[in-house]
Design an enzyme around this catalytic site. Structure first.
Site, PDB file in Angstrom:
ATOM      1  N   ASP A 242     -91.162  61.248  -9.002  1.00  0.00           N
ATOM      2  CA  ASP A 242     -90.189  60.426  -8.257  1.00  0.00           C
ATOM      3  C   ASP A 242     -88.740  60.809  -8.543  1.00  0.00           C
ATOM      4  O   ASP A 242     -87.844  59.965  -8.475  1.00  0.00           O
ATOM      5  CB  ASP A 242     -90.368  58.916  -8.576  1.00  0.00           C
ATOM      6  CG  ASP A 242     -91.786  58.461  -8.353  1.00  0.00           C
ATOM      7  OD1 ASP A 242     -92.376  58.904  -7.360  1.00  0.00           O
ATOM      8  OD2 ASP A 242     -92.302  57.672  -9.170  1.00  0.00           O
TER       9      ASP A 242
ATOM     10  N   HIS B 151     -92.995  62.237  -1.266  1.00  0.00           N
ATOM     11  CA  HIS B 151     -91.727  62.963  -1.182  1.00  0.00           C
ATOM     12  C   HIS B 151     -90.948  62.437   0.020  1.00  0.00           C
ATOM     13  O   HIS B 151     -91.389  62.564   1.155  1.00  0.00           O
ATOM     14  CB  HIS B 151     -91.981  64.467  -1.068  1.00  0.00           C
ATOM     15  CG  HIS B 151     -92.618  65.044  -2.307  1.00  0.00           C
ATOM     16  ND1 HIS B 151     -93.065  66.325  -2.415  1.00  0.00           N
ATOM     17  CD2 HIS B 151     -92.867  64.477  -3.516  1.00  0.00           C
ATOM     18  CE1 HIS B 151     -93.562  66.533  -3.634  1.00  0.00           C
ATOM     19  NE2 HIS B 151     -93.462  65.425  -4.308  1.00  0.00           N
TER      20      HIS B 151
HETATM   21  P1  IMP Z   1    -103.087  59.523 -10.295  1.00  0.00           P
HETATM   22  O1  IMP Z   1    -102.369  60.810 -10.059  1.00  0.00           O
HETATM   23  O2  IMP Z   1    -103.191  58.666  -9.059  1.00  0.00           O
HETATM   24  O3  IMP Z   1    -104.402  59.713 -10.988  1.00  0.00           O
HETATM   25  O4  IMP Z   1    -102.208  58.639 -11.317  1.00  0.00           O
HETATM   26  C1  IMP Z   1    -102.021  59.022 -12.671  1.00  0.00           C
HETATM   27  C2  IMP Z   1    -100.610  58.695 -13.132  1.00  0.00           C
HETATM   28  O5  IMP Z   1     -99.677  59.532 -12.460  1.00  0.00           O
HETATM   29  C3  IMP Z   1    -100.168  57.256 -12.828  1.00  0.00           C
HETATM   30  O6  IMP Z   1     -99.295  56.835 -13.860  1.00  0.00           O
HETATM   31  C4  IMP Z   1     -99.386  57.402 -11.532  1.00  0.00           C
HETATM   32  O7  IMP Z   1     -98.445  56.373 -11.355  1.00  0.00           O
HETATM   33  C5  IMP Z   1     -98.719  58.738 -11.779  1.00  0.00           C
HETATM   34  N1  IMP Z   1     -98.370  59.449 -10.542  1.00  0.00           N
HETATM   35  C6  IMP Z   1     -99.186  60.149  -9.747  1.00  0.00           C
HETATM   36  N2  IMP Z   1     -98.513  60.689  -8.727  1.00  0.00           N
HETATM   37  C7  IMP Z   1     -97.234  60.332  -8.880  1.00  0.00           C
HETATM   38  C8  IMP Z   1     -96.021  60.625  -8.158  1.00  0.00           C
HETATM   39  O8  IMP Z   1     -96.004  61.347  -7.159  1.00  0.00           O
HETATM   40  N3  IMP Z   1     -94.891  60.057  -8.657  1.00  0.00           N
HETATM   41  C9  IMP Z   1     -94.874  59.300  -9.776  1.00  0.00           C
HETATM   42  N4  IMP Z   1     -95.962  59.020 -10.492  1.00  0.00           N
HETATM   43  C10 IMP Z   1     -97.134  59.525 -10.051  1.00  0.00           C
END
Ligand code: IMP
Length: 446
Positions: free
Chosen positions: A16, A44
């Protein structure tokens, strides 16, 4: 002969950071933009005039009509989510036909992966990761377990139906027996998948040959990382991470091109720090400073809408990112969110609760959770950075802040983003990186 002017844009914190804006700004100068990790967990955001695009899977270069957009083998693709995004772009007058291509080796994310993600989070209790609930972890698990479907299968409906049924039946058994969860309606899922496959089949094509050919004739490529170094599955705050590698070197693996095709690394970092989901966050601020950042910075997730945790810039974590990812320069975003704050804290060291110094970011998440940050206080500034487009117009306090971060990180801050729009951007300094960026984004040189 490999062109040296390809470039990598990655996240330098916990995601982010504003990569969408930076990639969109730069992509006019590249013949293709490549996504190489993650899935539709990414969000994005690109703003063009009054229009706002929230991209999750499609590379952020898509807004530029001549830009080819490629998706690597290291991605996990939810076919329905990808189509939804393509349709939304079409509604905005952006046609992806003939310029969006998906590696046949990318993994297919099934509706049952999503159900497993939610079910697992549901039973983790206090140990939950706070995933985006998109099925990302279970899909990557299936890649490693060698039972996932690869994107080539979108071009063979009969094989797709057979394989998808078989894997989803296995998933449903896990949902019922391990998690006491509702199974997924396989008939409905198959219908949805097959109709998505029909439309996506023409996009499936090896991307490595395209990249090599373009680079070999002097047409540089922009590689767009998703998430951030601190969410990397190996170098992030494990286990509170995503399931893919967010490091730039993974682009070579994902695209099948060899590391010499990659370029210098620009990391996007926010002027403060945010995190969504659970896990260690040493500089998190629960008081007015953190709340102010959330409010002024509109810190709510693009993908899930969750409020983001906010805190001060963590130079220890950012330096870790610089080192493990080989970051060459930084694009600092959202500095305008700090306008009007009297004092700014930057974390320059970690200590254990009993005051012993900790070197770098420890591998042990429990130790990192207990860390006490050591701060340096810097003066804020009275003037505004919001919308400023030359360094000369920045308040002296803001320039001091940028210089302090550069000293801490050991790499130049070459881009400063002073607002969400394309034009609210300045390029600083006379480093080689800055000189390369200026013509790309048409920045003024004062
Ligand atoms: P997952 O990728 O959905 O398995 O989530 C695993 C961790 O990565 C969690 O803490 C999510 O909030 C974080 N996360 C996954 N994708 C993003 C992103 O694009 N931005 C910020 N955090 C992310």
């Amino acid at each position: 002969m490999v062109d040296q002017h390809s470039m990598m844009v990655i996240g330098g914190q916990w995601g982010d950071e504003g990569k969408g804006k930076v990639v969109d700004l730069l992509s006019g100068g590249f013949s293709a933009v490549v996504r190489y990790n993650g899935g539709h967990n990414a969000g994005h955001t690109v703003r063009v005039g009054d229009r706002k695009f929230a991209l999750h899977l499609v590379p952020s270069g898509i807004i530029h009509p001549g830009c080819r957009c490629l998706m690597g083998a290291g991605l996990v693709i939810d076919p329905t989510a990808l189509l939804r995004e393509i349709d939304r772009l079409a509604e905005e007058g952006i046609d992806v036909g003939g310029r969006l291509f998906l590696s046949p080796r990318a993994a297919i994310l099934l509706p049952t992966h999503r159900a497993l993600d939610l079910a697992r989070e549901g039973v983790r209790g206090d140990a939950r990761i706070g995933t985006t609930g998109r099925g990302i972890g279970p899909a990557y698990q299936d890649v490693a377990q060698r039972r996932c479907l690869k994107a080539w299968i979108l071009t063979d409906p009969a094989a797709f139906e057979t394989a998808a049924r078989s894997v989803m039946e296995q998933h449903n058994r896990e949902l019922i027996t391990l998690y006491d969860a509702e199974p997924v309606d396989i008939e409905a899922a198959v219908d949805e998948l097959l109709s998505a496959a029909r439309r996506l089949a023409p996009t499936v094509r090896e991307i490595g040959p395209d990249i090599r050919r373009l680079v070999d004739v002097g047409k540089p490529i922009l590689f767009e990382g998703a998430q951030g170094v601190l969410l990397d599955v190996h170098w992030g705050t494990y286990p509170f991470v995503t399931s893919s590698s967010c490091l730039p070197a993974f682009a070579a693996v994902s695209c099948g091109i060899g590391a010499r095709y990659l370029g210098p690394v620009l990391a996007v970092m926010k002027a403060y720090t945010t995190r969504v989901g659970a896990g260690p966050f040493p500089t998190e601020d629960f008081g007015p400073a953190g709340n102010g950042m959330r409010e002024r910075g509109a810190e709510f997730g693009t993908t899930t809408g969750r409020p983001r945790r906010c805190g001060w810039f963590d130079a220890v974590a950012a330096r870790h990112a610089v080192e493990v990812a080989g970051i060459d320069a930084v694009a600092l975003t959202k500095i305008d969110v700090l306008d009007g704050m009297e004092t700014l804290k930057v974390c320059v060291g970690y200590e254990t609760p009993d005051g012993r110094p900790v070197a770098g970011v420890p591998a042990d998440a429990a130790l990192l959770e207990s860390i006490k940050p050591r701060y340096v206080d810097l003066p804020g500034w009275e003037g505004r950075t919001e919308g400023v487009i030359t360094e000369a117009e920045l308040p002296a306090g803001a320039v001091g802040y940028l210089q302090f971060l550069e000293e801490q990180l050991g790499v130049p801050v070459v881009i400063v983003s002073t607002g969400p729009r394309r034009e609210e951007t300045l390029v600083r300094g006379s480093s080689l990186f800055a000189e390369r960026l200026r013509p790309l984004i048409g920045a003024r040189s004062v």
